[in-house]
Design an enzyme around this catalytic site. Structure first.
Site, PDB file in Angstrom:
ATOM      1  N   ARG A   1     111.479  77.090   6.071  1.00 49.40           N
ATOM      2  CA  ARG A   1     111.146  77.341   7.478  1.00 49.40           C
ATOM      3  C   ARG A   1     112.363  77.843   8.248  1.00 49.40           C
ATOM      4  O   ARG A   1     112.247  78.712   9.122  1.00 49.40           O
ATOM      5  CB  ARG A   1     110.558  76.087   8.124  1.00 49.40           C
ATOM      6  CG  ARG A   1     109.141  75.806   7.618  1.00 49.40           C
ATOM      7  CD  ARG A   1     108.664  74.415   7.984  1.00 49.40           C
ATOM      8  NE  ARG A   1     108.481  74.245   9.399  1.00 49.40           N
ATOM      9  CZ  ARG A   1     108.722  73.106  10.054  1.00 49.40           C
ATOM     10  NH1 ARG A   1     109.171  72.054   9.405  1.00 49.40           N
ATOM     11  NH2 ARG A   1     108.519  73.033  11.333  1.00 49.40           N
TER      12      ARG A   1
ATOM     13  N   LYS B   1     111.768  71.928  20.387  1.00 51.44           N
ATOM     14  CA  LYS B   1     110.904  72.757  21.241  1.00 51.44           C
ATOM     15  C   LYS B   1     109.690  71.994  21.765  1.00 51.44           C
ATOM     16  O   LYS B   1     109.405  72.033  22.951  1.00 51.44           O
ATOM     17  CB  LYS B   1     110.374  73.976  20.462  1.00 51.44           C
ATOM     18  CG  LYS B   1     111.408  75.003  20.073  1.00 51.44           C
ATOM     19  CD  LYS B   1     110.733  76.256  19.514  1.00 51.44           C
ATOM     20  CE  LYS B   1     109.944  76.028  18.244  1.00 51.44           C
ATOM     21  NZ  LYS B   1     110.780  75.685  17.071  1.00 51.44           N
TER      22      LYS B   1
ATOM     23  N   ARG C   1     104.688  64.697   8.370  1.00 54.57           N
ATOM     24  CA  ARG C   1     104.121  66.051   8.333  1.00 54.57           C
ATOM     25  C   ARG C   1     104.273  66.650   6.939  1.00 54.57           C
ATOM     26  O   ARG C   1     105.312  66.545   6.313  1.00 54.57           O
ATOM     27  CB  ARG C   1     104.847  66.947   9.359  1.00 54.57           C
ATOM     28  CG  ARG C   1     104.285  66.795  10.744  1.00 54.57           C
ATOM     29  CD  ARG C   1     105.050  67.598  11.770  1.00 54.57           C
ATOM     30  NE  ARG C   1     105.314  68.982  11.399  1.00 54.57           N
ATOM     31  CZ  ARG C   1     105.643  69.921  12.278  1.00 54.57           C
ATOM     32  NH1 ARG C   1     105.713  69.651  13.552  1.00 54.57           N
ATOM     33  NH2 ARG C   1     105.911  71.147  11.871  1.00 54.57           N
TER      34      ARG C   1
ATOM     35  N   ARG D   1     106.645  84.526  17.469  1.00 55.69           N
ATOM     36  CA  ARG D   1     107.608  84.285  16.399  1.00 55.69           C
ATOM     37  C   ARG D   1     107.885  85.530  15.573  1.00 55.69           C
ATOM     38  O   ARG D   1     108.733  85.480  14.674  1.00 55.69           O
ATOM     39  CB  ARG D   1     107.068  83.204  15.468  1.00 55.69           C
ATOM     40  CG  ARG D   1     107.446  81.773  15.846  1.00 55.69           C
ATOM     41  CD  ARG D   1     106.721  80.830  14.913  1.00 55.69           C
ATOM     42  NE  ARG D   1     107.437  79.644  14.609  1.00 55.69           N
ATOM     43  CZ  ARG D   1     107.006  78.400  14.904  1.00 55.69           C
ATOM     44  NH1 ARG D   1     105.869  78.229  15.535  1.00 55.69           N
ATOM     45  NH2 ARG D   1     107.709  77.360  14.546  1.00 55.69           N
TER      46      ARG D   1
ATOM     47  N   ARG E   1     112.005  63.090  10.882  1.00 52.85           N
ATOM     48  CA  ARG E   1     110.637  63.246  11.387  1.00 52.85           C
ATOM     49  C   ARG E   1     109.623  63.118  10.247  1.00 52.85           C
ATOM     50  O   ARG E   1     108.532  62.584  10.426  1.00 52.85           O
ATOM     51  CB  ARG E   1     110.478  64.610  12.078  1.00 52.85           C
ATOM     52  CG  ARG E   1     109.143  64.757  12.772  1.00 52.85           C
ATOM     53  CD  ARG E   1     109.107  65.973  13.673  1.00 52.85           C
ATOM     54  NE  ARG E   1     108.993  67.202  12.930  1.00 52.85           N
ATOM     55  CZ  ARG E   1     109.028  68.412  13.466  1.00 52.85           C
ATOM     56  NH1 ARG E   1     109.215  68.553  14.763  1.00 52.85           N
ATOM     57  NH2 ARG E   1     108.900  69.488  12.737  1.00 52.85           N
TER      58      ARG E   1
HETATM   59  P1  AMP Z   1     105.648  74.368  14.695  1.00 45.23           P
HETATM   60  O1  AMP Z   1     105.002  73.067  14.961  1.00 45.23           O
HETATM   61  O2  AMP Z   1     105.794  75.221  15.926  1.00 45.23           O
HETATM   62  O3  AMP Z   1     106.910  74.246  13.917  1.00 45.23           O
HETATM   63  O4  AMP Z   1     104.622  75.182  13.735  1.00 45.23           O
HETATM   64  C1  AMP Z   1     104.251  74.670  12.485  1.00 45.23           C
HETATM   65  C2  AMP Z   1     103.765  75.793  11.589  1.00 45.23           C
HETATM   66  O5  AMP Z   1     102.640  76.443  12.175  1.00 45.23           O
HETATM   67  C3  AMP Z   1     104.770  76.911  11.346  1.00 45.23           C
HETATM   68  O6  AMP Z   1     105.691  76.602  10.321  1.00 45.23           O
HETATM   69  C4  AMP Z   1     103.835  78.051  10.950  1.00 45.23           C
HETATM   70  O7  AMP Z   1     103.333  77.893   9.638  1.00 45.23           O
HETATM   71  C5  AMP Z   1     102.684  77.838  11.904  1.00 45.23           C
HETATM   72  N1  AMP Z   1     102.913  78.562  13.175  1.00 45.23           N
HETATM   73  C6  AMP Z   1     103.131  78.020  14.393  1.00 45.23           C
HETATM   74  N2  AMP Z   1     103.309  78.981  15.320  1.00 45.23           N
HETATM   75  C7  AMP Z   1     103.210  80.159  14.658  1.00 45.23           C
HETATM   76  C8  AMP Z   1     103.328  81.518  15.050  1.00 45.23           C
HETATM   77  N3  AMP Z   1     103.601  81.864  16.310  1.00 45.23           N
HETATM   78  N4  AMP Z   1     103.171  82.459  14.095  1.00 45.23           N
HETATM   79  C9  AMP Z   1     102.886  82.133  12.819  1.00 45.23           C
HETATM   80  N5  AMP Z   1     102.803  80.879  12.381  1.00 45.23           N
HETATM   81  C10 AMP Z   1     102.949  79.889  13.285  1.00 45.23           C
END
Ligand code: AMP
Length: 186
Positions: free
Chosen positions: A139, A8, A128, A83, A122
């Site tokens: 996740r 994404k 990370r 989400r 990654r």
């Molecule tokens: P991502 O980089 O989009 O995978 O986001 C990393 C982490 O940030 C996720 O695993 C959540 O803990 C948090 N996060 C990102 N976007 C959201 C969202 N829309 N709602 C809740 N938590 C989020």
């Protein structure tokens, strides 16, 4: 949309540049806050490190503030938001206020095992904290439980463009462009 590791973030940047709009990534904003040690970052980190979602109130407030910024006036691409169902409702309310309209929801489809491998890779290159195998699996679970059902909601609105997310990055980008260039701009 798409499960963690579907690509994404990578595709969002290309698509946003193509349309000349900002890519707004909630994950990136949380990570920036974590590295700066802000109160928001401190709160978000607890959830992120466990592979859980940051609470809706926190996330919603952050997105609401972000899309009201001047660079988003002509449009924006959301990466990693909404989400949850509550976030879908909140986003509807936000765009009602800003006068925007959702044009399309891009869903990247990928094979689960391929994804886990990508994320482990990654973890090696980016380090990370939420890329350990246990957290990766959590996740994926949280995505399946809380986010996957949103695809149906947006399908019913006729917004979903499903894209095969497997293959070279450039190939996937081409597929996304092809799917989006036929969407009438609002
Ligand atoms: P991502 O980089 O989009 O995978 O986001 C990393 C982490 O940030 C996720 O695993 C959540 O803990 C948090 N996060 C990102 N976007 C959201 C969202 N829309 N709602 C809740 N938590 C989020």
């Amino acid at each position: 949309m798409g499960p963690p590791g579907a690509g994404k973030g990578t595709q969002a940047k290309f698509v946003a540049a193509h349309f000349g709009i900002p890519a707004i990534s909630t994950g990136d904003i949380f990570r920036a806050n974590v590295s700066q040690g802000t109160p928001l970052g401190v709160e978000a980190k607890r959830y992120m490190d466990a592979g859980e979602y940051v609470p809706d109130e926190v996330t919603n407030r952050m997105v609401r503030n972000r899309i009201e910024e001047p660079d988003a006036a002509e449009g924006f691409l959301l990466d990693g938001y909404p989400r949850t169902l509550a976030q879908v409702e909140e986003l509807d309310d936000m765009v009602k206020h800003t006068g925007h309209k959702l044009d399309a929801v891009v869903v990247l489809t990928v094979d689960q095992e391929e994804i886990v491998q990508r994320l482990l890779q990654r973890a090696l290159t980016e380090g990370r904290a939420d890329d350990t195998e246990e957290v990766i699996r959590r996740r994926q679970e949280v995505y399946a439980e809380q986010t996957q059902p949103l695809i149906e909601v947006y399908k019913q609105r006729g917004l979903v463009r499903e894209i095969d997310g497997l293959g070279e990055v450039d190939e996937v980008t081409k597929r996304v462009f092809n799917a989006l260039d036929v969407v009438p701009e609002s």
